[in-house]
Design a protein around this motif. Structure first.
Motif, PDB file in Angstrom:
ATOM      1  N   ILE A 117       0.935  -1.249   0.185  1.00 35.11           N
ATOM      2  CA  ILE A 117       0.055   0.088  -0.070  1.00 35.11           C
ATOM      3  C   ILE A 117       0.915   1.226  -0.019  1.00 35.11           C
ATOM      4  N   ALA A 118       0.792   2.150  -1.094  1.00 31.19           N
ATOM      5  CA  ALA A 118       1.724   3.321  -1.129  1.00 31.19           C
ATOM      6  C   ALA A 118       0.744   4.519  -0.973  1.00 31.19           C
ATOM      7  N   LYS A 119       1.185   5.636  -0.235  1.00 27.24           N
ATOM      8  CA  LYS A 119       0.722   6.894  -0.359  1.00 27.24           C
ATOM      9  C   LYS A 119       1.467   7.470  -1.500  1.00 27.24           C
ATOM     10  N   VAL A 120       0.764   8.247  -2.306  1.00 27.85           N
ATOM     11  CA  VAL A 120       1.708   8.743  -3.668  1.00 27.85           C
ATOM     12  C   VAL A 120       1.194  10.370  -3.681  1.00 27.85           C
ATOM     13  N   GLU A 121       2.128  11.133  -4.321  1.00 25.39           N
ATOM     14  CA  GLU A 121       1.912  12.373  -4.645  1.00 25.39           C
ATOM     15  C   GLU A 121       0.788  12.433  -5.860  1.00 25.39           C
ATOM     16  N   ILE A 149       8.749  -3.823 -16.579  1.00 24.22           N
ATOM     17  CA  ILE A 149       8.121  -4.323 -15.212  1.00 24.22           C
ATOM     18  C   ILE A 149       6.587  -4.064 -15.368  1.00 24.22           C
ATOM     19  N   ALA A 150       5.882  -5.051 -15.054  1.00 22.37           N
ATOM     20  CA  ALA A 150       4.222  -4.933 -14.960  1.00 22.37           C
ATOM     21  C   ALA A 150       3.916  -5.420 -13.514  1.00 22.37           C
ATOM     22  N   ALA A 151       2.948  -4.663 -12.855  1.00 21.47           N
ATOM     23  CA  ALA A 151       2.259  -5.139 -11.882  1.00 21.47           C
ATOM     24  C   ALA A 151       1.308  -6.289 -12.091  1.00 21.47           C
ATOM     25  N   ASP A 152       1.241  -7.164 -11.065  1.00 15.53           N
ATOM     26  CA  ASP A 152       0.399  -8.225 -11.456  1.00 15.53           C
ATOM     27  C   ASP A 152      -1.131  -7.757 -11.266  1.00 15.53           C
ATOM     28  N   LYS A 153      -1.366  -6.691 -10.179  1.00 17.46           N
ATOM     29  CA  LYS A 153      -2.469  -6.100  -9.873  1.00 17.46           C
ATOM     30  C   LYS A 153      -1.947  -4.958  -9.506  1.00 17.46           C
ATOM     31  N   ALA A 154      -3.225  -3.849  -9.896  1.00 14.49           N
ATOM     32  CA  ALA A 154      -2.909  -2.527  -9.177  1.00 14.49           C
ATOM     33  C   ALA A 154      -4.381  -1.711  -9.022  1.00 14.49           C
ATOM     34  N   ARG A 155      -4.648  -1.071  -8.040  1.00 19.87           N
ATOM     35  CA  ARG A 155      -5.750  -0.228  -8.046  1.00 19.87           C
ATOM     36  C   ARG A 155      -5.675   0.930  -7.099  1.00 19.87           C
ATOM     37  N   VAL A 174      -2.472   3.875  -3.084  1.00 19.46           N
ATOM     38  CA  VAL A 174      -2.543   2.924  -4.114  1.00 19.46           C
ATOM     39  C   VAL A 174      -2.229   1.664  -3.609  1.00 19.46           C
ATOM     40  N   GLU A 175      -2.734   0.638  -4.314  1.00 18.83           N
ATOM     41  CA  GLU A 175      -2.301  -0.885  -3.884  1.00 18.83           C
ATOM     42  C   GLU A 175      -1.694  -1.622  -5.080  1.00 18.83           C
ATOM     43  N   ILE A 176      -0.533  -2.133  -4.762  1.00 14.26           N
ATOM     44  CA  ILE A 176       0.136  -2.968  -5.968  1.00 14.26           C
ATOM     45  C   ILE A 176       0.574  -3.951  -5.361  1.00 14.26           C
ATOM     46  N   THR A 177       0.378  -5.157  -6.463  1.00 14.49           N
ATOM     47  CA  THR A 177       0.658  -6.632  -6.098  1.00 14.49           C
ATOM     48  C   THR A 177       1.605  -6.871  -7.099  1.00 14.49           C
ATOM     49  N   LEU A 178       2.845  -7.586  -6.970  1.00 12.19           N
ATOM     50  CA  LEU A 178       3.818  -8.047  -7.908  1.00 12.19           C
ATOM     51  C   LEU A 178       4.791  -9.270  -7.131  1.00 12.19           C
ATOM     52  N   HIS A 179       5.350  -9.932  -8.124  1.00 15.26           N
ATOM     53  CA  HIS A 179       6.343 -10.898  -7.419  1.00 15.26           C
ATOM     54  C   HIS A 179       7.601 -10.602  -7.850  1.00 15.26           C
ATOM     55  N   SER A 180       7.911  -9.401  -8.341  1.00 16.00           N
ATOM     56  CA  SER A 180       9.386  -9.043  -8.727  1.00 16.00           C
ATOM     57  C   SER A 180      10.087  -8.841  -7.234  1.00 16.00           C
TER      58      SER A 180
END
Length: 257
Positions: free
Chosen positions: A147-151, A173-179, A191-197
């Protein structure tokens, strides 16, 4: 062939399966015997349906396909790492490191993967090298959610860029999921980001590349593990259910490799 006591001579040095299962916290010894008779227990991939089988700590036991821990010397700990702590057991620059969270454990623990000093959240500490390798290596595809707080205000188009893929200095690079989770305050978005990198500072670099620098970043999930309500700076042992899930991931990966 079983002996007069109904025991398998294959591992005469080991402990009875139902006793080992009970010691691992599966259930009472009587219930464990019932699970064995029901054909729900396997040892090294082979279903066992008669009590008395002896097993060693190196044997792999599953109940309904979920692994159980036999080696009691192995420790599995979840930490909610605070900001400002580096993911190292001995920082050469003298910065706060992970030793303060591991000194009360008998076994020498190490971290599975890393979180940079400015990122907080879920970090696994263990002395199980096989498990650590599977969970940390991107080739095994274990997902991590942040979970990220972004500008700025993040648009649907920007979310699309993150999932379709962007080009960074060290490759695409691509996120597996993002919203987008909504506004934080003022001109900021959660923002929520899911990835396996497992690439260094990958979430920060991805969000920076799409024009939304990270203000605050927390890892909430690692594979099947969820940070839940664990306070920042606190540790806890994995539950039996959590441990079963991560051990199963590691053992399945070993079978496939």
């Amino acid at each position: 062939m079983n002996n007069a006591n109904g025991e398998s001579p294959s591992n005469p040095e080991g402990e009875r399966l139902q006793k080992v299962m009970a010691a691992a916290g599966v259930a009472s010894r009587r219930v464990c015997e019932d699970l064995i008779y029901q054909g729900r227990v396997a040892v090294n991939g082979e279903v066992v349906d008669a009590a008395g089988r002896r097993v060693l700590p190196t044997d792999r036991v599953t109940v309904d396909g979920t692994a159980i821990q036999l080696d009691t010397t192995k420790q599995y700990v979840m930490l909610n790492k605070p900001v400002g702590v580096v993911s190292s057991m001995a920082d050469e620059s003298g910065r706060p490191d992970l030793r303060e969270f591991t000194r009360d454990y008998d076994e020498r623990l190490f971290n599975v993967g890393r979180l940079d000093a400015n990122t907080s959240g879920l970090l696994i500490l263990t002395n199980d090298g096989e498990l650590a390798h599977v969970l940390a290596h991107p080739s095994f595809g274990v997902m991590k959610t942040y979970i990220a707080k972004v500008e700025g205000i993040v648009s649907a188009q920007t979310i699309g860029k993150l999932t379709k893929g962007i080009e960074l200095d060290d490759g695409p690079i691509a996120a597996d999921k993002a919203r987008a989770l909504g506004r934080a305050s003022g001109n900021e978005t959660m923002v929520e980001i899911t990835l396996h990198s497992g690439r260094n500072r990958i979430v920060r670099r991805m969000l920076d590349a799409v024009g939304h620098p990270v203000i605050d970043l927390v890892r909430r999930q690692f594979g099947p593990l969820n940070l839940g309500s664990l306070p920042v700076g606190r540790t806890r042992d994995l539950t039996k259910a959590e441990l079963g899930e991560v051990l199963t991931i590691a053992r399945n990966a070993d079978v496939q490799s």
